[in-house]
Design a protein around this motif. Structure first.
Motif, PDB file in Angstrom:
ATOM      1  N   ARG A 113       0.796  -1.425   0.218  1.00 55.90           N
ATOM      2  CA  ARG A 113      -0.197   0.282   0.014  1.00 55.90           C
ATOM      3  C   ARG A 113       0.825   1.093   0.292  1.00 55.90           C
ATOM      4  O   ARG A 113       1.672   1.340   1.014  1.00 55.90           O
ATOM      5  CB  ARG A 113      -1.192  -0.074   1.049  1.00 55.90           C
TER       6      ARG A 113
ATOM      7  N   VAL B 176       0.488   4.419   1.469  1.00 57.64           N
ATOM      8  CA  VAL B 176      -0.788   5.402   2.657  1.00 57.64           C
ATOM      9  C   VAL B 176      -0.255   6.661   2.211  1.00 57.64           C
ATOM     10  O   VAL B 176       0.996   7.056   2.594  1.00 57.64           O
ATOM     11  CB  VAL B 176      -0.802   4.920   3.605  1.00 57.64           C
TER      12      VAL B 176
ATOM     13  N   LEU C 237       0.445  10.229   3.784  1.00 57.76           N
ATOM     14  CA  LEU C 237      -0.095  10.994   4.750  1.00 57.76           C
ATOM     15  C   LEU C 237       0.218  13.034   5.118  1.00 57.76           C
ATOM     16  O   LEU C 237       0.480  13.525   4.229  1.00 57.76           O
ATOM     17  CB  LEU C 237       1.067  10.554   6.467  1.00 57.76           C
TER      18      LEU C 237
ATOM     19  N   LEU D  84     -14.406   4.819   3.898  1.00 54.33           N
ATOM     20  CA  LEU D  84     -13.458   4.803   5.333  1.00 54.33           C
ATOM     21  C   LEU D  84     -13.480   3.518   5.689  1.00 54.33           C
ATOM     22  O   LEU D  84     -14.096   2.988   6.237  1.00 54.33           O
ATOM     23  CB  LEU D  84     -13.536   6.267   5.893  1.00 54.33           C
TER      24      LEU D  84
ATOM     25  N   GLU E  97      -9.221   3.082  11.917  1.00 59.92           N
ATOM     26  CA  GLU E  97      -8.211   1.931  12.070  1.00 59.92           C
ATOM     27  C   GLU E  97      -7.883   2.026  13.128  1.00 59.92           C
ATOM     28  O   GLU E  97      -7.631   1.325  14.315  1.00 59.92           O
ATOM     29  CB  GLU E  97      -6.611   2.248  11.229  1.00 59.92           C
TER      30      GLU E  97
ATOM     31  N   ARG F  23     -10.035   7.414  13.046  1.00 62.59           N
ATOM     32  CA  ARG F  23      -8.670   7.925  11.807  1.00 62.59           C
ATOM     33  C   ARG F  23      -8.837   6.406  11.416  1.00 62.59           C
ATOM     34  O   ARG F  23      -9.481   5.662  11.692  1.00 62.59           O
ATOM     35  CB  ARG F  23      -7.469   7.675  12.921  1.00 62.59           C
TER      36      ARG F  23
ATOM     37  N   TYR G 100      -8.110   5.181   6.740  1.00 70.26           N
ATOM     38  CA  TYR G 100      -7.646   5.598   5.291  1.00 70.26           C
ATOM     39  C   TYR G 100      -8.594   5.264   4.359  1.00 70.26           C
ATOM     40  O   TYR G 100     -10.013   4.793   4.617  1.00 70.26           O
ATOM     41  CB  TYR G 100      -6.439   4.726   4.621  1.00 70.26           C
TER      42      TYR G 100
ATOM     43  N   PHE H 296      -5.997   5.615  -0.245  1.00 68.57           N
ATOM     44  CA  PHE H 296      -4.882   5.217   0.319  1.00 68.57           C
ATOM     45  C   PHE H 296      -4.951   6.833   1.545  1.00 68.57           C
ATOM     46  O   PHE H 296      -3.384   6.665   2.365  1.00 68.57           O
ATOM     47  CB  PHE H 296      -3.866   4.458   0.650  1.00 68.57           C
ATOM     48  N   HIS H 297      -5.564   7.408   1.475  1.00 65.98           N
ATOM     49  CA  HIS H 297      -5.031   8.969   2.333  1.00 65.98           C
ATOM     50  C   HIS H 297      -5.556   8.488   3.215  1.00 65.98           C
ATOM     51  O   HIS H 297      -6.995   8.181   4.348  1.00 65.98           O
ATOM     52  CB  HIS H 297      -6.119  10.151   1.634  1.00 65.98           C
ATOM     53  N   TRP H 298      -4.470   9.123   4.455  1.00 66.12           N
ATOM     54  CA  TRP H 298      -4.785   8.750   5.791  1.00 66.12           C
ATOM     55  C   TRP H 298      -5.299  10.073   6.470  1.00 66.12           C
ATOM     56  O   TRP H 298      -4.365  10.595   6.041  1.00 66.12           O
ATOM     57  CB  TRP H 298      -3.433   8.573   6.138  1.00 66.12           C
TER      58      TRP H 298
END
Length: 832
Positions: free
Chosen positions: A92, A94, A96, A118, A121, A130, A132, A137-139
Motif C-alpha cells: 500500500r 498510504v 500522510l 473509509l 483504524e 482515524r 484511510y 489510501f489517504h490517511w
C-alpha cells in the motif's frame, strides 16, 4: 482478508499459552467452526512456522497447515502469486498529511459532496476517528461534524496512561464496538488548519452521531453542526438525552424563568408596534396600561436602515412577518433576562429580553424557522438566554437545511418607496395626488400616527408614503415635547386611541382632496369601518361641517347625547351660546343701504385696511399743529405702558404723531400711529408722554379706522397671499385710495366689516377676490348670498387656491378645535 472475514461476527477461541514477558497470549480462534489460522494459510496470506517441541497433537495440526500452504503455493494464491510484480503491487502507498504527503483542502475540494469509503483504524475518542480512504489510501483524521464527546487528558507524570473524562471510555467503546475496522461511507464536509477533516459517517442502518447524542455520550457543537445535512436532527437528539438526563446530562436542570427579572416575570398584553424583526412594543393589561419595549431573547434579526441608510437584506421581510401576525394580537410575554444599556442616549437604561408567544406559537422560533433571524451563540456558562434556546437552535438548523431567508442563495426583492409625507416633498405629493385619487380605495399600512386624525400611510401599490388627514373631522391637538407647549383637552387621549387602533394595521384609504402643503384629505377604513365615524362615536373628534356622511352626523349626535370626552361640557357650551347671544361680540349695524366714501391710508393684508373717513383731514391737521408746538422734554424716569397713547417721532420724516404702544421690546416699543394706521418700532428716546396741549383720543378720536372685508379671509399660502395683496393694491392705485365702503357689521372693538367697492368696476373687493380664487368665505359664512356663487365659480375653474380641489388647510382644521374650546371657556366664564 482477515478483517472482512471476521469483523462483526461471533467467534470462539481457546488459549494455549501466555507469555508474560511480552504480554501476549497464544491460541486458536474459530469462525463458524473453522480455524482462522487454516483459513488464512489456505488463502495464501500467511506462512507456517516450523514445529517446535514433540507435542503429537500440535505436530498433526502443523502438518495440516503445511498441507494447506502447499496447496496455496501450487495454486498461486495470495502471497504465492506467480504474476510478475504482484508482490510490489500489494504494498500500500498510504498518503500522510505531513511532509508533503497531501494538502487537506485539495482533498476536500476533490471529494466534497461525494461519499468516500473509509477503513476505521482507530478511535481517539467517541467523536474522532482515524483511518484511510479507499481506494486512494489517504490517511485521515476525521472529527464528526456537529458533535463532541468527552475526551482524554495527558497525565502529568511521564509514562502514565491518559486521564479519561467522565463517560469518555464509554463513548469510545460505543463507537469501537460498532465501527472499528469496518468499511464505512464518510462525507467530508470541512477542514481545519491542522489538516484535520470534519465529516459525517454514513451508516446504512443508523446515524452514528444521532445515536451518540441520544444516549447522552455527546454534545452538539453549534459551529460545525452547520456542515451536516440535517443539523436539526442533531439538536432534537441532544434534547432527548437532556430530558432523560442520560450520562453526561445526568445533572441537567431545565432552564426556568428568573422570578426577579422584572416586576412580573410573565404577563399578557397586546402588541401595539413592531419596531424591527426582533423588537416589539407590548401594552400590558394593567390599569392604567403600560407599554413595554421587548427584545426577543437569543435572536438577532437584520437591521432596518436609519434615515438615509439602506435596510440589511431581509430586514423588511422580518418586520413584516411579525407585523402581519402580531399587531393588535394578544400575546404572552415571559421575561428571560435584562441587560443594562450604559451608553444609551434615549433615556432607556436597560433592555428587557423575553420570549413572546401568540397562542401556542413561539414568535422567535417561527421567525428563525422562516430564515428571518439568526440565533445568538451563548457561552456554555451564560445563563442569560431564551427559555426556548434549544427550540431556536433546531429551528435555525431546519432553516439552514431548507435554505430559507438569510440562509438562502437569493437576495430578497429590492424595495423602492417614495416618501412624500414630509413638507420637503410637497411637489412630489402634488404629482402623486392624481394617481391615488383616481385609484379609489387603496390598500395601505399605517406607518405613523401624528394625532387622532392625521396619519402617514404606506400605499404598496403606488410604492409611496403619504400624509393623510381624515376628511370632515378634527381632533384636539397634542402637546409638543420640544417646546413644552401643552396640548388641548383630550388631545393625548385621541392620539393614544388612534395609535392603539391604527398603527401598523392594514387599512384602506380613499383620497378625496389635497391641501396646500401636499397632505392628502380623505377616508381611512379600518376593518371596513370608516375610522372618522369611530372617532366621532367615541367623542374623540368633532365634525368640521364639510364632507360629512349621514353616519358621521349620527355618530357625533350620539357622542353629544352621552357627553363623551370632547363633549363632556356640552351643556355648558349650550348655555354659553345662549349668553353670547345676549352679549354678542359682533353687533349688526343698521342697514342704511348707503355707502360712504373713505380714503385708504394703510393696507395691513389683503382683507384688512386703515381708512380716513370724510372730514378726517381737519382733525389730523389740528392734532399735528399741537404736536409741532409741544415742548419736547427728555424724562429718563418715564417708561410708557402697553396700551398708552403717547407722542411718537416717526423715523421717515422726524415729525411727532399720536401713537398707541402695542408692545415693549427692550429699549424700544412697537407703536401704532392711530391717525394713519401704520406702525413701527420706536426707540424710547423718541417717545414722550402726550402733553395736555395735544388732544387725547377721548377728546379727538383716532382718525384711522380699521376696516375688514366682510365674510372673507385671505389665503395663508404666501404665494397666493402676495398675489391677493397685489390685486388689492392695483385697485387702490387706480382710484388713488378713494373707495366707497358699506358697513355690514362691526365689532365692539370698533372694527368695521365692510363691502368695499372698486370705483372702476363698481364691484366689491370681496367679490373680486373670491371670484379670482384669492380669498375664501369664512367657515360660518359659507351660505352668504352672492359671494357663495363667486367662490363656487372659482372652485369650479380651479383658480389659485382651488387649483388642487378643496382648499382645506388641515393644520387650520386642527387649530379650530382650540378656538372652539377657548370660546366656550370664555362664554362659560361670562367674559369676552
Amino acid at each position: 482478508f482477515l478483517r472482512k472475514a471476521c469483523i462483526g461476527k461471533a467467534v470462539t477461541f481457546e488459549l494455549e499459552e501466555t507469555v508474560a514477558s511480552i504480554g501476549k497470549s497464544f491460541g486458536n480462534v474459530y469462525l463458524d467452526g473453522e480455524n482462522l489460522s487454516s483459513l488464512i494459510v489456505a488463502a495464501g496470506w500467511a506462512k507456517v512456522k516450523p514445529v517446535m517441541g514433540n507435542n503429537a497433537a500440535r505436530t498433526a495440526y502443523q502438518e495440516e497447515l503445511q498441507r494447506l500452504e502447499s496447496q496455496a503455493q501450487s495454486s498461486g494464491l495470495g502471497m504465492w502469486s506467480k504474476d510478475a510484480g504482484a508482490g510490489s503491487a500489494s504494498v500500500r502507498n498510504v498518503l500522510l498529511p505531513v511532509d508533503g504527503g497531501y494538502d487537506a483542502k485539495e482533498v476536500l475540494d476533490a471529494f466534497k459532496g461525494q461519499p468516500q469509503l473509509l477503513v476505521t483504524e482507530q478511535f481517539r475518542d467517541g467523536a474522532t476517528v482515524r483511518g484511510y480512504l479507499l481506494p486512494s489510501f489517504h490517511w485521515v483524521t476525521i472529527f464528526l461534524s456537529g458533535v463532541s464527546c468527552p475526551g482524554f487528558k495527558r497525565a502529568e507524570e511521564p509514562g502514565a496512561p491518559d486521564v479519561a473524562e467522565a463517560f469518555a471510555l464509554e463513548a469510545k467503546y460505543f463507537m469501537e464496538s460498532r465501527l472499528l475496522n469496518r468499511e464505512v461511507s464518510v462525507m467530508l464536509e470541512g477542514v481545519d488548519k491542522y489538516n484535520n477533516f470534519y465529516g459525517s459517517i454514513l451508516h446504512p442502518q443508523f446515524n452514528i452521531s444521532v445515536e451518540l447524542l441520544k444516549v447522552g455520550l455527546a454534545k452538539v457543537v453549534d459551529w460545525s453542526a452547520k456542515f451536516t445535512k440535517d443539523p436539526e436532527l442533531l439538536y432534537k437528539s441532544e434534547r432527548i438525552a437532556k430530558e432523560r438526563r442520560q450520562r453526561i446530562w445526568k445533572d441537567y436542570v431545565a432552564p426556568v424563568r428568573p422570578t426577579g427579572a422584572a416586576s412580573a416575570a410573565e404577563f399578557v398584553g397586546k402588541v401595539t408596534e413592531v419596531i424591527s424583526g426582533d423588537f416589539l412594543v407590548v401594552k400590558d393589561s394593567a390599569v392604567p396600561p403600560v407599554e413595554h419595549r421587548i427584545a426577543l431573547s437569543s435572536i438577532r434579526a437584520p437591521k432596518l436602515g436609519r434615515r438615509d441608510e439602506k435596510d440589511q437584506p431581509w430586514a423588511y421581510e422580518a418586520r413584516e412577518f411579525l407585523r402581519t401576525r402580531l399587531i393588535g394580537r394578544k400575546v404572552t410575554v415571559g421575561i428571560d433576562y435584562i441587560r443594562p444599556l450604559p451608553n444609551a442616549t434615549s433615556g432607556e437604561t436597560e433592555r428587557v429580553f423575553a420570549s413572546v408567544s401568540e397562542g401556542q406559537n413561539n414568535v422567535a422560533v417561527a421567525l428563525v424557522a422562516n430564515g428571518f433571524a439568526a440565533v445568538m451563540k451563548h457561552r456554555q456558562d451564560d445563563q442569560d438566554r431564551s427559555l426556548y434556546y434549544d427550540d431556536l437552535i433546531q429551528a435555525e438548523a431546519a432553516a439552514a437545511r431548507d435554505k430559507k431567508g438569510l440562509h438562502g442563495d437569493t437576495a430578497p426583492p429590492t424595495r423602492h418607496i417614495n416618501d412624500v409625507s414630509n413638507s420637503s416633498a410637497t411637489a412630489q405629493a402634488k404629482q402623486m395626488f392624481g394617481f391615488v385619487q383616481r385609484a379609489g380605495r387603496l390598500q395601505g399600512i399605517v406607518q405613523h400616527v401624528v394625532n387622532g386624525a392625521r396619519f402617514k400611510v404606506l400605499i404598496p401599490k403606488q410604492s409611496c408614503v403619504v400624509a393623510l388627514v381624515l376628511a370632515g373631522v378634527r381632533c384636539p391637538s397634542t402637546g409638543r415635547k420640544d417646546t413644552g407647549e401643552a396640548g388641548e383637552p383630550y388631545g393625548e387621549e385621541a392620539y393614544a386611541f388612534a395609535r392603539d387602533k391604527c398603527l401598523q394595521h392594514d387599512v384602506e384609504v380613499e383620497v378625496m382632496a389635497q391641501d396646500k402643503i401636499g397632505t392628502m384629505i380623505g377616508r381611512l377604513y379600518l376593518h371596513k369601518q370608516d375610522f372618522a365615524v369611530t372617532l366621532l362615536r367615541d367623542g374623540y373628534a368633532r365634525t368640521t361641517g364639510r364632507d360629512l356622511s349621514n353616519e358621521m352626523e349620527e355618530a357625533e349626535k350620539a357622542a353629544q347625547a352621552q357627553r363623551l370626552r370632547t363633549w363632556d361640557k356640552y351643556d355648558a357650551e349650550l348655555e354659553a351660546e345662549k349668553a353670547a347671544a345676549e352679549a354678542a361680540e359682533v353687533v349688526e349695524a343698521a342697514a342704511s343701504g348707503e355707502a360712504t366714501q373713505v380714503t385708504v391710508t394703510e393696507v395691513v393684508d389683503p382683507v384688512t385696511f386703515y381708512v380716513h373717513p370724510a372730514g378726517a383731514e381737519q382733525q389730523i391737521a389740528h392734532v399735528a399743529d399741537r404736536l409741532a408746538t409741544m415742548a419736547v422734554k427728555d424724562d429718563a424716569e418715564w417708561r410708557p405702558k402697553v396700551g398708552e397713547v403717547v407722542a411718537a417721532q416717526f423715523s421717515a420724516d422726524g415729525l411727532w404723531y399720536r401713537g398707541r404702544v402695542e408692545a415693549r421690546k427692550g429699549d424700544a416699543c412697537t407703536v401704532l400711529f392711530v391717525d394713519y394706521g401704520n406702525g413701527e418700532d420706536v426707540p424710547l428716546s423718541c417717545l414722550r408722554p402726550l402733553p395736555p396741549s395735544v388732544p387725547s383720543t377721548a377728546a379727538c378720536p383716532a382718525q384711522a379706522l380699521e376696516y375688514k372685508l366682510a365674510y372673507i379671509k385671505a389665503p395663508k399660502d404666501e404665494e397666493f397671499r402676495a398675489e391677493a395683496l397685489a390685486c388689492v393694491n392695483d385697485m387702490l392705485a387706480a382710484s388713488n385710495g378713494v373707495v366707497s365702503a358699506k358697513v355690514e357689521y362691526k365689532e365692539r372693538s370698533g372694527r368695521c366689516h365692510v363691502q368695499m367697492i372698486d370705483p372702476a368696476s363698481n364691484k366689491a373687493f370681496n367679490s373680486i377676490l373670491l371670484r379670482a380664487g384669492l380669498a375664501k368665505l369664512e367657515r360660518r359664512r359659507q351660505d352668504q348670498p352672492g359671494l357663495k356663487d363667486d367662490q363656487a365659480e372659482a372652485k369650479r375653474e380651479r383658480l389659485c387656491i382651488w387649483q388642487y380641489g378643496d382648499a382645506v388647510d388641515s393644520d387650520e382644521d386642527d387649530n379650530r378645535f382650540a378656538d372652539d374650546v377657548a370660546k366656550a371657556k370664555q362664554k362659560t366664564a361670562g367674559g369676552r
